[in-house]
Write an enzyme that holds these catalytic residues in place. Sequence first.
Site, mmCIF file in Angstrom:
data_model
loop_
_atom_site.group_PDB
_atom_site.id
_atom_site.type_symbol
_atom_site.label_atom_id
_atom_site.label_comp_id
_atom_site.label_asym_id
_atom_site.label_seq_id
_atom_site.Cartn_x
_atom_site.Cartn_y
_atom_site.Cartn_z
ATOM 1 N N GLU A 173 23.846 -73.159 -17.312
ATOM 2 C CA GLU A 173 23.297 -72.543 -18.516
ATOM 3 C C GLU A 173 24.035 -72.974 -19.780
ATOM 4 O OE1 GLU A 173 21.526 -70.526 -15.229
ATOM 5 O OE2 GLU A 173 23.635 -70.957 -15.660
ATOM 6 N N HIS A 194 22.205 -58.728 -11.502
ATOM 7 C CA HIS A 194 20.939 -59.311 -11.919
ATOM 8 C C HIS A 194 20.029 -58.266 -12.555
ATOM 9 C CE1 HIS A 194 22.491 -62.169 -9.019
ATOM 10 N NE2 HIS A 194 21.615 -63.062 -9.437
#
Length: 377
Positions: A107, A176
């Site tokens: 990322e 998450h």
Amino acid sequence: MAAPRLFRPAARLLSSRLASSSLRPALPHSACAHSILRSRGYATESGVKEVTVRDALNEALAEELESNQKTFILGEEVAQYNGAYKVTRGLLDRFGPKRVIDTPITEAGFCGLAVGAALAGLHPICEFMTFNFAMQAIDQIINSAAKTHYMSGGIQPCNITFRGPNGFAAGVAAQHSQDYSAWYGSIPGLKVVSPWSSEDAKGLLKAAIRDPNPVVVLENELMYGLSFPMSEAAQKSDFVLPIGKAKVERPGKDLTIVSISRCVGQSLAAATQLKQKYGVEAEVINLRSVKPLDVETIIASLKKTGRLMVVESSYPMFGLSSEILALSMEYGFDYLTAPAVRVTGAEVPTPYAAGLENLAFPQEDTVVGQAAKLLRL
């Protein structure tokens, strides 16, 4: 010893859920959700069609790629796999590998590349498989994308869109399941939107891509497969929703319920129950935009109802609901006839177990119960 005052919203949430006679599945399907969408007249009957949130996002991306050659998409599995949630389905075949780019699982790397491309004059759309993974790129988003325009004295714009699922899903546990609305909403230089319906999804994403500022589009994984009626106007390629403008999804006179993303649907279902059980007419506001925040619409509704409730799935501490309650005190204190209330997720990392996960987030009956207490019913 009594729980500290700041933690009481979460404590009330847990206590109300524990008092329930039975534990529902972690993702209960509202029996009245479909009828609510039809009865409130979201769009005119002429030319209306049912469109999933996923397809609305896909349509927005395709239209913007078609209309602007500077626009491209990059992220993990966005091309050959058609996207982790199939939002980018078919775009590689249509626009080719130079416009729809698969990246390595890094990322910080591909987000930094996207920011650099934006500073060079392109209009990248950077997809995170989930915004929890964007934590790896937080420096790129905040210190590079959000601040460069200001630090350059207005010389260097950064036209970039960050998008992907935000908040909790189902059975994915604490790492998450975080809602980043308040995180990004607190940063000057960023615009932040969070859609609920298909029209929201298409109109806000197109606005984000066209906006010269960096815009964070916080979607919800649990909404991708849900269908909403889309008006004939929203199906056209020129359909764009203004960033910073909320929508009154249901008018009312007794209580203002402000919500965002998936919680809008829960709030609408709760408003229907309040009408059936108590005859209460609750006004439901879909924020659509976290930053800029449409304070005028909230205060205008508060003037009419005198009571305010904010519903979100994030934590109670330092959240979006806390900010709205503070603003209601600053701009609407004289209109409040009762203390404003927030209904949030519990002050715990998101549990993995389905039953505990169900307890950790607001449900329809949570909203109804807290509204009844607020109205002293």
